[in-house]
Design a protein around this motif. Structure first.
Motif, mmCIF file in Angstrom:
data_model
loop_
_atom_site.group_PDB
_atom_site.id
_atom_site.type_symbol
_atom_site.label_atom_id
_atom_site.label_comp_id
_atom_site.label_asym_id
_atom_site.label_seq_id
_atom_site.Cartn_x
_atom_site.Cartn_y
_atom_site.Cartn_z
ATOM 1 N N CYS A 93 -15.071 -21.109 70.399
ATOM 2 C CA CYS A 93 -14.179 -20.189 71.114
ATOM 3 C C CYS A 93 -14.990 -19.227 71.986
ATOM 4 N N ILE A 123 -7.097 -19.727 75.259
ATOM 5 C CA ILE A 123 -8.443 -19.399 74.776
ATOM 6 C C ILE A 123 -8.555 -17.906 74.500
ATOM 7 N N CYS A 126 -6.849 -17.201 71.238
ATOM 8 C CA CYS A 126 -7.700 -17.632 70.124
ATOM 9 C C CYS A 126 -8.815 -16.609 69.892
#
Length: 191
Positions: A93, A123, A126
């Protein structure tokens, strides 16, 4: 939905990401080694980032931009794993966030396609969850994602253009009022 709004919102989220990553690294890196600033921060930067940090006398992580902080996190991953549980997915990530940061730091005049924007927002979400960013920020990000998904994207249109037109119009009105005033003032003198 116009491009200026999208760019503004994504940059707001990247700014939140910068502060959150700085706080997270400030918690972990001092546990890595006694000389953590030199070994885990300055030694992990690119040449240009290191030179800038030295020339500006950086002394805390909060002074770095997102690109530098992401690099510091990535380059220290295995060091931090020695004392903190850090799953490999979280490093992935971090690396994905480097791509997101680059996409928006080097965004040209036109926006990327809607699918790319949504991918970048996934993203960021996350990343926010990984760093335990506030619920308010997460809710806002999810709402923005929904806006992008459902909203009509009109590349090239920008509310700033409307503001410029309104400012030009106001200047024109002011100009004509001044001209009108001067004309009547001179006309009164001629009478």
């Amino acid at each position: 939905m116009d491009s200026t709004y999208i760019i503004k919102k994504v940059n707001e989220y990247l700014h939140v990401a910068t502060g959150s990553l700085s706080d997270w690294l400030s918690m972990l890196l001092p546990k890595a080694t006694e000389n953590w600033w030199e070994e885990c921060v300055l030694d992990r930067l690119s040449f240009n980032q290191r030179e800038m940090a030295k020339s500006k006398n950086f002394s805390k992580l909060a002074e770095f931009d997102l690109a530098a902080l992401l690099r510091i996190a990535d380059k220290n991953w295995y060091t931090m794993r020695s004392f903190a549980y850090l799953p490999t997915s979280e490093r992935e990530c971090i690396r994905a966030m480097q791509g997101v940061r680059n996409n928006w730091a080097h965004c040209g005049r036109s926006l990327p396609p809607k699918e790319s924007i949504l991918h970048d927002l996934e993203i960021i979400q996350c990343f926010f969850e990984q760093l335990s960013v506030s619920n308010d920020q997460l809710i806002g990000l999810k709402q923005f994602k929904t806006e992008v998904e459902t909203g009509s994207m009109t590349p090239g249109y920008c509310h700033a253009d409307d503001e410029i037109l309104q400012a030009d119009y106001a200047e024109d009105i002011f100009f004509w009022k001044v001209l009108q005033y001067l004309f009547f003032k001179q006309w009164k003198q001629l009478r």
